[in-house]
Scaffold this active site. Structure first.
Site, mmCIF file in Angstrom:
data_model
loop_
_atom_site.group_PDB
_atom_site.id
_atom_site.type_symbol
_atom_site.label_atom_id
_atom_site.label_comp_id
_atom_site.label_asym_id
_atom_site.label_seq_id
_atom_site.Cartn_x
_atom_site.Cartn_y
_atom_site.Cartn_z
ATOM 1 N N ARG A 297 9.044 -5.983 -5.816
ATOM 2 C CA ARG A 297 10.165 -5.031 -5.807
ATOM 3 C C ARG A 297 11.388 -5.736 -6.383
ATOM 4 O O ARG A 297 12.121 -6.408 -5.660
ATOM 5 C CB ARG A 297 10.490 -4.601 -4.375
ATOM 6 C CG ARG A 297 9.477 -3.684 -3.725
ATOM 7 C CD ARG A 297 9.999 -3.226 -2.365
ATOM 8 N NE ARG A 297 9.265 -2.096 -1.849
ATOM 9 C CZ ARG A 297 8.203 -2.201 -1.039
ATOM 10 N NH1 ARG A 297 7.767 -3.380 -0.658
ATOM 11 N NH2 ARG A 297 7.602 -1.112 -0.604
ATOM 12 N N ARG A 333 7.429 -4.361 -10.669
ATOM 13 C CA ARG A 333 7.952 -2.999 -10.783
ATOM 14 C C ARG A 333 9.371 -3.067 -11.314
ATOM 15 O O ARG A 333 10.185 -3.844 -10.813
ATOM 16 C CB ARG A 333 7.932 -2.324 -9.423
ATOM 17 C CG ARG A 333 8.576 -0.953 -9.451
ATOM 18 C CD ARG A 333 8.417 -0.255 -8.141
ATOM 19 N NE ARG A 333 9.375 -0.721 -7.149
ATOM 20 C CZ ARG A 333 9.392 -0.306 -5.890
ATOM 21 N NH1 ARG A 333 8.489 0.567 -5.478
ATOM 22 N NH2 ARG A 333 10.278 -0.745 -5.043
ATOM 23 N N ASN A 455 4.470 5.366 0.504
ATOM 24 C CA ASN A 455 5.705 5.502 1.294
ATOM 25 C C ASN A 455 6.479 6.727 0.814
ATOM 26 O O ASN A 455 6.971 7.527 1.613
ATOM 27 C CB ASN A 455 6.598 4.264 1.145
ATOM 28 C CG ASN A 455 5.880 3.000 1.547
ATOM 29 O OD1 ASN A 455 4.842 3.069 2.181
ATOM 30 N ND2 ASN A 455 6.432 1.857 1.188
ATOM 31 N N ASP A 456 6.577 6.844 -0.508
ATOM 32 C CA ASP A 456 7.270 8.012 -1.054
ATOM 33 C C ASP A 456 6.337 9.207 -1.208
ATOM 34 O O ASP A 456 6.729 10.339 -0.960
ATOM 35 C CB ASP A 456 7.910 7.664 -2.403
ATOM 36 C CG ASP A 456 9.231 6.932 -2.218
ATOM 37 O OD1 ASP A 456 10.010 7.341 -1.330
ATOM 38 O OD2 ASP A 456 9.484 5.959 -2.937
ATOM 39 N N ARG A 466 11.433 9.927 4.820
ATOM 40 C CA ARG A 466 10.777 8.791 5.467
ATOM 41 C C ARG A 466 11.696 8.032 6.420
ATOM 42 O O ARG A 466 11.252 7.206 7.198
ATOM 43 C CB ARG A 466 10.180 7.839 4.413
ATOM 44 C CG ARG A 466 11.181 7.079 3.587
ATOM 45 C CD ARG A 466 10.551 6.505 2.326
ATOM 46 N NE ARG A 466 10.521 5.048 2.310
ATOM 47 C CZ ARG A 466 10.235 4.319 1.241
ATOM 48 N NH1 ARG A 466 9.907 4.897 0.091
ATOM 49 N NH2 ARG A 466 10.237 3.018 1.281
ATOM 50 N N CYS A 503 0.231 0.399 -3.201
ATOM 51 C CA CYS A 503 1.191 -0.598 -2.728
ATOM 52 C C CYS A 503 2.100 -0.025 -1.646
ATOM 53 O O CYS A 503 3.009 -0.678 -1.187
ATOM 54 C CB CYS A 503 2.012 -1.151 -3.881
ATOM 55 S SG CYS A 503 2.885 0.112 -4.787
HETATM 56 C C1 PEP Z 1 6.212 3.451 -2.100
HETATM 57 O O1 PEP Z 1 6.980 4.397 -2.270
HETATM 58 O O2 PEP Z 1 5.107 3.558 -1.536
HETATM 59 C C2 PEP Z 1 6.587 2.106 -2.534
HETATM 60 C C3 PEP Z 1 5.732 1.106 -2.485
HETATM 61 O O3 PEP Z 1 7.841 1.932 -2.981
HETATM 62 P P1 PEP Z 1 9.141 1.747 -2.053
HETATM 63 O O4 PEP Z 1 8.672 1.587 -0.637
HETATM 64 O O5 PEP Z 1 9.832 0.554 -2.580
HETATM 65 O O6 PEP Z 1 9.858 3.022 -2.296
HETATM 66 MG MG MG Z 2 8.660 4.253 -3.607
#
Ligand code: PEP
Ligand code: MG
Length: 572
Positions: A297, A333, A455-456, A466, A503
Site C-alpha cells: 500500500r 499498488r 475490504n472495499d 466499512r 489482498c
Molecule cells: C481492499 O479494499 O480490499 C484493499 C485491500 O484495499 P484497502 O484496504 O487499502 O482499501
Molecule cells: Mg480498497
C-alpha cells in the site's frame, strides 16, 4: 476497579501494559472577571514558559528520533510563542478588560487564526495552524490539562484512542507501543490493518474504551478474543500471562512452517503473500515465511508529511522492498488516497461520501503530476526484483486503459532517457468495485492478474460503509453474494490463463480460506502475522473437498448457512 470491555479482535496476541490515552482533553472554560490583572498576567506567563520548555524538549527529542524536518515544526511553534505581536495583545486584554487569561488567549488567537486562514496564501494558512497548535498547548497549561504526544512515549504502553488515523498509527513509536484499543473501527479499518502489520495486538470498536480507561491504568488487550480488561485482579492477570505464553508456543509451532511451501493435503499449491505498508514491514514478511508481497500500500509513503514524496524518495522505497524480497514477487499498488486515507497537503475538497468520491485511480488519472512520478519510480525500480504493478479502484475498462497508457508513456520516456526498465512487468488491477467483478471476463483479456480487494468490494456490494459500526452487521465476507462475485473473478482470470489473488482481509480469514481454496484462488495476501497460521490450516485441507464445499455454499441464501457449512466440514 477491574472491568471488561468487548470489541473486535483486530490483531492477534495479548498485550499487557499501562494505558496511554491518545485523546484530546476537554478545553472548555468560562469567561471570568478577575481581581488582579497582574496575577493573571503572571499566571499566563507561567503557562507560556512551561509550554515553551515542553516544546523545546519535544523538539530536541524529535530531532534525535524523527529527524530534522519533524523538529523544524516545533521550532516554528516556539517562534509563535515568542512573538510579541501575539503575546502583547493577550496581556493587554487581560489588563484592560479584567478577564481571565484563558479567555484573552483564545479570543486573541482566534482573531489571528481567522485572519491568516482567510488569506490566499499557503504559508499564512500554515501559520494559522501553528497558532492553533500552540494556543492549545498554553491553554492546556492554564487549565491544568495534558496533551498526549504518542511519538514521545518512553515506556511500554497500550494506546487508548477514539480512533487512530493512518498517520497517527504511523507516528507510534514501535519500541514502546505494545498494543492498542479504540472506540470505533472494524477489522478492515486502516488502524486495524496497521496493527497487524506492526504485529501488535489490537481490539477496535469497543465503543467506550476512552471513557473507561484513565492514563496509567493497567490494560490487557486480548487481540485473540477481542476483549479489553482494565485493571484486572492479580488472578486474572496471571491467567492472561498464561494465554500469552500459550499463544507464544502456538506461534512457535507455526514457525516451523516458515520455509515450507503452502500445499494442500491433496498436493495443490497456492501462494501465501503479505500485505505491507512500508519497507519496514519486510522484516515481518521474511520472518513469517511470506512467499511474495501481494499488496504494497504505497499511500503510507505519502502520509505523515507535508508534501508529496519525490520520484527519488519513492524509487528508494520501492527498490528496498524489491531487493528485500530477493526476486520473489512484489505487487505494488499505485496511490490509493481518499476514503479514510487523507492527504491534508493536497487540499482536496471535503466530500459528502468520500468512499464513493474522488479517490485512488480517479484522482491519479486527473492529477498526472502526482501519478507520473510514481510510475517512473516504479519502472526505474523494476530492475531490482520481481515487480508487478496494480491499479486500485478500477471501475471501468476505460480507466484501466488510460492508466496503462500513461504507464507506457513513462516507459517510453525512460527509454529515451536511456534508463533501464525490466521487461514483462505484469500489470493488474484491484477488483474492489462490483462493476469490475461483474465484467471480469472483459478485464481478463487485458490485465495480467486480478487481486480482489474484499475490504472495499464488500462495502460496495452490500452498500455498508466499512467504518460504520451501525451497519457492521451487513459487512458479510461469507455472504453468498460476495462469494459469487469472487467466483466470477477467479473463473474469468483462469479462462484467460491469468492468475487471481485476494489482498482484502478476507484472504487471511480462517473461515474464508477453505472457501477461497475451493473457489480456486491462486494467491492469498494477508497481514504477515496471519501467514503461518493460514499455511498450517491449508496444509490440512483437501482442495477437492473444498471445491465440493464451495459449490454447495454458492447455492445457499444466507451467511449463517455458509458459516455452518464450513464449520460442519472442517473443525477450526
Ligand atoms: C481492499 O479494499 O480490499 C484493499 C485491500 O484495499 P484497502 O484496504 O487499502 O482499501
Ligand atoms: Mg480498497
Amino acid at each position: 476497579m477491574s472491568s471488561l470491555l468487548r470489541g473486535i479482535a483486530a490483531s492477534n496476541g495479548i498485550a499487557i501494559a499501562k494505558a496511554y490515552r491518545l485523546v484530546e482533553p476537554d478545553f472548555s472554560f468560562e469567561k471570568k472577571a478577575i481581581q488582579s490583572p497582574e496575577n493573571e498576567v503572571a499566571r499566563f506567563q507561567a503557562a507560556l514558559a512551561t509550554a515553551k520548555s515542553e516544546l523545546e524538549q519535544i523538539r530536541d527529542r524529535a530531532g534525535s528520533e524523527l529527524g530534522a524536518d519533524k523538529a523544524a515544526i516545533f521550532d516554528a511553534h516556539l517562534l509563535v510563542l515568542s512573538d510579541p505581536e501575539l503575546i502583547s495583545p493577550i496581556e493587554d486584554k487581560i489588563k484592560t478588560e479584567n478577564v481571565n487569561a484563558e479567555h484573552a488567549l483564545k479570543e486573541t488567537a482566534d482573531m489571528f487564526i481567522s485572519m491568516f486562514e482567510s488569506m490566499d496564501n499557503e504559508y499564512m494558512k500554515e501559520r494559522a495552524a501553528d497558532i492553533r497548535d500552540v494556543t492549545k498547548r498554553v491553554l492546556a497549561h492554564l487549565l491544568g490539562l495534558q496533551i498526549p504526544n504518542p511519538s514521545m512515549v518512553t515506556e511500554e504502553v497500550i494506546i487508548v484512542a477514539e480512533d487512530l488515523t493512518p498517520s497517527d498509527t504511523a507516528q507510534l513509536n514501535r519500541n514502546f507501543v505494545l498494543g492498542f484499543t479504540t472506540d470505533i473501527g472494524g477489522r478492515t479499518s486502516h488502524s486495524a490493518i496497521m496493527a497487524r502489520s506492526m504485529e501488535i495486538p489490537a481490539v477496535v470498536g469497543t465503543k467506550t474504551v476512552t471513557e473507561s480507561i484513565s492514563n496509567g491504568d493497567i490494560v490487557v488487550v486480548d487481540g485473540l478474543k477481542g476483549e479489553v480488561h482494565i485493571n484486572p485482579t492479580p488472578e486474572v492477570l496471571e491467567e492472561y500471562r498464561k494465554v500469552q505464553a500459550d499463544y507464544a508456543s502456538q506461534k512457535a509451532e507455526w514457525a516451523k512452517l516458515v520455509n515450507e511451501k503452502t500445499v494442500t493435503a491433496d498436493g495443490h499449491h497456492v501462494e501465501l503473500a503479505a500485505n505491507i505498508g512500508t519497507p519496514k514491514d519486510l522484516k515481518g514478511v521474511v520472518e513469517n515465511g511470506g512467499e511474495a508481497v501481494g499488496l504494497y500500500r504505497t499511500e503510507f509513503l505519502y502520509m505523515d508529511r507535508d508534501q508529496l514524496p519525490t520520484e527519488e524518495e519513492q524509487y528508494t522505497a520501492y527498490k528496498a522492498v524489491l531487493e528485500g524480497m530477493k526476486g520473489k514477487p512484489v505487487v505494488v499498488r499505485t496511490l490509493d488516497i481518499g476514503g479514510d486515507k487523507e492527504l491534508p497537503y493536497l487540499n482536496l475538497p471535503k466530500e459528502m461520501n468520500p468512499f464513493l468520491g474522488y479517490r485512488a485511480i480517479r484522482l491519479c488519472l486527473e492529477q498526472e503530476d502526482i501519478f507520473r512520478p510514481q510510475l517512473r519510480a516504479l519502472l526505474r525500480a523494476s530492475v531490482h526484483g520481481n515487480l508487478k504493478i496494480m491499479f486500485p479502484m478500477i471501475a471501468t475498462l476505460d480507466e484501466f486503459r488510460k492508466a496503462k497508457a500513461i504507464l507506457e508513456d513513462e516507459r517510453n520516456n525512460l527509454a529515451n532517457e536511456g534508463i533501464q526498465v525490466a521487461e514483462g512487468i505484469e500489470l493488474g488491477i484491484m477488483v474492489e468495485i462490483p462493476s469490475t467483478a461483474i465484467i471480469a471476463d472483459q478485464f481478463a483479456k487485458e490485465v495480467d492478474f486480478f487481486s480482489i480487494g474484499t475490504n472495499d468490494l464488500i462495502q460496495y456490494t452490500m452498500a455498508a460503509d466499512r467504518m460504520n459500526q451501525q451497519v457492521s452487521y451487513l459487512y458479510q465476507p461469507y455472504s453468498p453474494s460476495i462469494l459469487r462475485l469472487v467466483k466470477m473473478v477467479i473463473d474469468a482470470a483462469h479462462k484467460e490463463g491469468k492468475w487471481a489473488g485476494m489482498c482484502g482481509e478476507m484472504a487471511g480469514d480462517e473461515t474464508a480460506i477453505p472457501l477461497l481454496l475451493g473457489l480456486g484462488l491462486d494467491e492469498f495476501s494477508m497481514s504477515a502475522t496471519s501467514i503461518l497460521k493460514a499455511r498450517s490450516l491449508i496444509r490440512n485441507l483437501s482442495k477437492s473437498e473444498m471445491e465440493e464445499l464451495a459449490a454447495k455454499v454458492l447455492e445457499m441464501g444466507t451467511t449463517e448457512e455458509v458459516v455452518e457449512a464450513v464449520n460442519a466440514t472442517i473443525s477450526l
